[in-house]
Every structure is written in C-alpha cells, then in structure tokens.
Design an enzyme around this catalytic site. Structure first.
Site, short mmCIF file in Angstrom:
data_model
loop_
_atom_site.label_atom_id
_atom_site.label_comp_id
_atom_site.label_asym_id
_atom_site.label_seq_id
_atom_site.Cartn_x
_atom_site.Cartn_y
_atom_site.Cartn_z
N CYS A 49 -9.43 130.73 137.60
CA CYS A 49 -10.49 131.65 137.20
C CYS A 49 -10.69 131.65 135.70
CB CYS A 49 -10.18 133.05 137.72
SG CYS A 49 -10.13 133.05 139.50
N GLY A 86 9.69 108.11 129.95
CA GLY A 86 9.29 109.05 130.99
C GLY A 86 7.94 108.65 131.56
N GLY A 138 8.44 107.25 124.95
CA GLY A 138 7.17 107.42 124.25
C GLY A 138 6.21 106.27 124.33
N GLU A 182 14.71 106.06 126.59
CA GLU A 182 14.44 107.34 127.29
C GLU A 182 12.97 107.41 127.70
OE1 GLU A 182 15.22 110.04 124.06
OE2 GLU A 182 17.37 109.97 124.34
C1 LIG Z 1 9.73 113.62 126.12
C2 LIG Z 1 10.84 112.82 125.61
C3 LIG Z 1 11.03 111.52 126.08
C4 LIG Z 1 10.09 110.85 127.04
O1 LIG Z 1 8.83 110.61 126.46
P1 LIG Z 1 7.70 109.82 127.27
O2 LIG Z 1 6.53 109.89 126.34
O3 LIG Z 1 7.47 110.52 128.55
O4 LIG Z 1 8.20 108.41 127.46
C5 LIG Z 1 12.13 110.83 125.63
N1 LIG Z 1 13.00 111.38 124.73
C6 LIG Z 1 12.83 112.62 124.24
C7 LIG Z 1 13.81 113.15 123.28
C8 LIG Z 1 11.75 113.37 124.66
O5 LIG Z 1 11.57 114.60 124.16
#
Ligand SMILES: *Cc1c(COP(=O)(O)O)cnc(C)c1O
Length: 458
Positions: free
Chosen positions: A359, A286, A246, A284
């Site tokens: 569209c 992303g 996050g 975690e």
């Molecule tokens: C989506 C998600 C992430 C990754 O979040 P990012 O904002 O992409 O870093 C990590 N853990 C959980 C449980 C998520 O749902």
C-alpha cells in the site's frame, strides 16, 4: 544435465514455471512463489572453482546474506563451498546446513564479545574490523594462541561504484581500517608486529555497480600491504588473503557477464603474485553465485488503466523485491509474461507498469515496459532474483514470506521440485507480531502488568 549455459537456464526456467502452475505451486490460491534452478547454482559453483584453479590454495565461501535458506546452504556445502557469516542468525543457519567450523568465515562489523568468544573457541576464521576489535581480541585471548585464522579487514578507499549505498571502499566507508587515512598503514603494520596470531588481510571491495578494474585495484592494495607487512616483519606472518565477494551481476540479459574468469583475469593482471601459492586465497561471493538461478513468479490479480497508464497488479512487490522497488534505477529486473497455464505469452504488446500488493504508490517492480498484453490470471516472472530477493523478505503490510522451491530438469525436460522453505501462514504472521503478548499494553495501562515470559523475568 546442468543448466550451465544461459540458454539451458532459460529453458529450464520456462519448464519450471509451466510445471509450477500445473502442480498448483503457483495459482489463484498461491499467488507468489520463489523458484531456484539447482543446476544453475551448481554450474556457477563449478565456474567459480575453474576460474580460480591454480597453485594457490583457494577456499570459496558463500556469503549467507545473499540467501540464508538452509537447504541452499547445504547444497553449497555438498558442492565443497565454505560459508561467510555476519550475524548470529547466519552463523546458526550455516551450522544447521552442516558447515563445519573450519569452513566458516565470520565477518560482522559489529561482533559482540560473546560472538568473538564463540568464534575463538571453535577456531572459526574471523575478520576483525578495527583497532578496538583487535584490542578486544587481545583481552579475550589473554596470551592464548588463536586456534583459527584471524584477519584484519582493510578498506583500500579506491572509491565508489555506481550504487552509493552498495559501495564498501569509499573514503568514508564504515568497513575495515581505512588505509589511505594518515598513519593508517603504519598503525596496521604495528598491529601485526604486536600480534603474531593476526595472519590474514581481508578486503571486500566489490558490489553490484562496481567495475572490475576498481575491484581489482582494491584487492591489489590489500595484496601489496600483505607483501609489505611480511617484508617488514621479516617473516611470512600473513598466510591468507580474503578477497571478499562483490562480483556484479548482469541484470539486463540472460548472459553471465562478467564471468568469474573475467574477474580472475583482471586480478591476475593487477596482482600476478596473488596467485603464486604463497597466500591461501579466500573468496566470499554471494550475488554472482545465485542471482541468475532465481525466479519470482506471481499471478496477475488485476489490470487497469489510470490517466493513460497501464498497470498490472501482481503479488510481488517491496516484500520480495525490496531494493528494486525502493531503488528502481539501481536494481532493474527483467520481467517475463506467461499465460494462465504458465506458457510464454505471445501476441500484441503494450507498455505497462508492473505493480506489487503493497500500500504505497511506488510499489512497482517494473515501469514502462513493453510486454505482451497482460491479463488477470497471467503469470509475471521476475528474473535473476536468486540472491537477496526471496531470501531477504521485508514484512511490509504484514505480507507473508512465499514458499521457495528448488527445481531440476532432466534431459527430457521433466521438472522435479523440492520444497526449500514453506510459505509463511497468515497465522504465522500474527504469531510473529506479538500474539502471545496480546494483553500486555492494556494491562500495563490498567496497572495489572501481565506476567513476563520466563526468560525475561529471570
Ligand atoms: C555482502 C558481502 C559479501 C558478498 O557480496 P556479493 O556482492 O553478494 O558477492 C562478501 N563479503 C562481505 C564482507 C560482505 O559484506
């Protein structure tokens, strides 16, 4: 050479766009492509590792939903990452990329019995979401010991960031056990007391639009709860804290802002004990690992004016930039204009809207931007699209998925490409649309139901 600095990353991107046009990866016949800066991705992994270095054991996992492309996952596995998965598809993508079970974290909010059994059987770390799920695992374990770590997701209810739909830690979020609800903390402590196999707490609080202090506040709440549980139980039952991902990404400029180091500084200030080595830390991330390394390149098919408004029609719209198109204020993207040879366009500017091929009138990736005057055949590039864009295709208008290439530039500026995902063919789109069942509905109406495929008939 690693594209560690924003400057390196932008010059590598320019070289890659020009080369992609030259090699025909992007052009009149192939009007849309996704490009990923491999060194940029690795530089982000390195920055993450450095920021968290310390006495605590840290397992960084990549949240597959940000980019479930198998070769990208393999690259991250090779770089030492683990993988966070939240669906059977993501789990299989991670396994196909070579992640071993002990490097996975399984987080779905809707895990089925079968999925839980699979994770338990292979020692995959699981984060449970709620009390019903804990009871389900009680039944599945039936007295056996769990072989992998099992955590409980908590929602510290610290509030929303700037984007409501992206905020996980609101009072009424669907994720985890809401800690500020009456009696919740006591119920969680009781749940840990009764289940010696429950040994992690999980809090994924951040997301795009969340300020760092808010995220740190949520992580601190999880840390403090772990301290309280271990104290009340008189044993160090919680051995790991999964602090989620996050970290927001700066979509306004080339800079990495905030950095992982900024985030760790914020966490250290909020919860110094988090890093002292008593807990293994799991992350975690992303978006922050991949966003800045991705570019979507599209050919400009036409330019036009309507009621005084200039519009450039490209092939990149809601199918690749879904969030930007539907929530343009929350997800603005930087746009670059290049000529038909893929060189940065110079010259007089105009105020223009950049439209996609879908569209519906709102299919715009940028509005009212002052950009070098755009002409048919030019290339428009959407920056910072390495996470959640070309990897999260939306099949509106039956538009096919574009190809994705990874690139690397050597010290002489030479670009090498590797195909990451083939473009989907139009035939592939048709096959995915029930082609093999073409007669099913007509036959049903005429009372001659077509024979079901084998798996369904059984
Ligand atoms: C989506 C998600 C992430 C990754 O979040 P990012 O904002 O992409 O870093 C990590 N853990 C959980 C449980 C998520 O749902």
């Amino acid at each position: 050479m690693t594209s560690g600095s924003p400057h390196q990353r932008s010059s590598a991107r320019e070289a890659a766009l020009a080369r992609a046009v030259k090699d025909g990866l992007l052009g009149p016949q192939v009007p849309l492509v996704g490009l990923l800066d491999v060194d940029g991705v690795l530089a982000a992994v390195e920055a993450l590792n450095e920021a968290f270095e310390g006495p605590a054991v840290v397992q960084h996992t990549f949240a597959v939903k940000a980019c479930g492309l198998v070769p990208v996952l393999r690259l991250l596995a090779e770089a030492g990452m683990g993988c966070e998965v939240a669906s059977p598809g993501e789990l299989e993508q991670a396994l196909a990329a070579g992640f071993t079970y002990d490097r996975l974290v399984f987080d779905s909010p809707a895990k089925t019995v079968e999925e839980l059994e699979f994770a338990l059987a292979h020692g995959i770390a699981i984060n449970l979401d709620n009390f019903q799920e804990m009871a389900r695992v009680d039944g599945l374990l039936a007295g056996r010991e769990a072989s992998g770590p099992i955590g409980l997701r908590v929602n510290p209810q610290v509030g929303a960031g700037a984007i409501g739909a992206m905020s996980t830690a609101t009072a009424t979020s669907k994720f985890g056990v809401a800690l500020r609800d009456a009696g919740a903390v006591e119920a969680v402590i009781e749940a840990f007391a009764r289940r010696p196999w429950l040994n992690r707490l999980h809090a994924h609080v951040g997301s795009q639009g969340c300020p760092l202090p808010l995220i740190a506040h949520g992580v601190r709440a999880a840390y403090e709860l772990a301290e309280r549980i271990n104290t009340e139980l008189g044993r160090a039952q919680i051995t790991g804290l999964d602090i989620g991902g996050g970290l927001p990404v700066n979509f306004d400029s080339e800079d990495d802002r905030p950095t992982y180091a900024d985030y760790v500084a914020e966490l250290r200030a909020a919860a110094p004990g988090l890093f002292d080595g008593r807990y293994a830390l799991i992350t975690e991330f992303g978006r922050s690992l991949l966003a800045k390394s991705g570019t979507i390149g599209s050919i400009v098919e036409y330019t036009k004016s309507a009621g005084g408004r200039r519009i450039a029609v490209t092939h990149a719209g809601a199918q690749v930039a879904t969030r930007t198109v539907f929530m343009p204020d929350a997800w603005p993207l930087r746009v670059g204009v290049f000529d038909a040879a893929g060189r940065p366009k110079q010259g007089p500017t105009e105020v223009v809207d950049i439209a996609g091929p879908c569209c519906f009138a709102g299919d715009l990736t940028a509005t009212g931007r002052e950009l070098p005057a755009v002409e048919p055949g030019d290339v428009v590039a959407l920056y910072d699209t390495g996470a959640y864009y070309f990897s999260s295709h939306f099949s509106y208008n039956s538009l096919p998925r574009s190809a994705v290439y990874g690139y690397q530039t050597d010290s002489g500026g030479q670009v090498a490409f590797a195909l990451v995902r083939e473009a989907q063919s139009v035939r592939g789109v048709v096959e995915e649309s029930g082609l093999s069942q073409v007669d099913a509905l007509v036959a049903l109406r005429s009372g001659n139901a077509v024979e079901q495929p084998k798996e369904m008939a059984e």
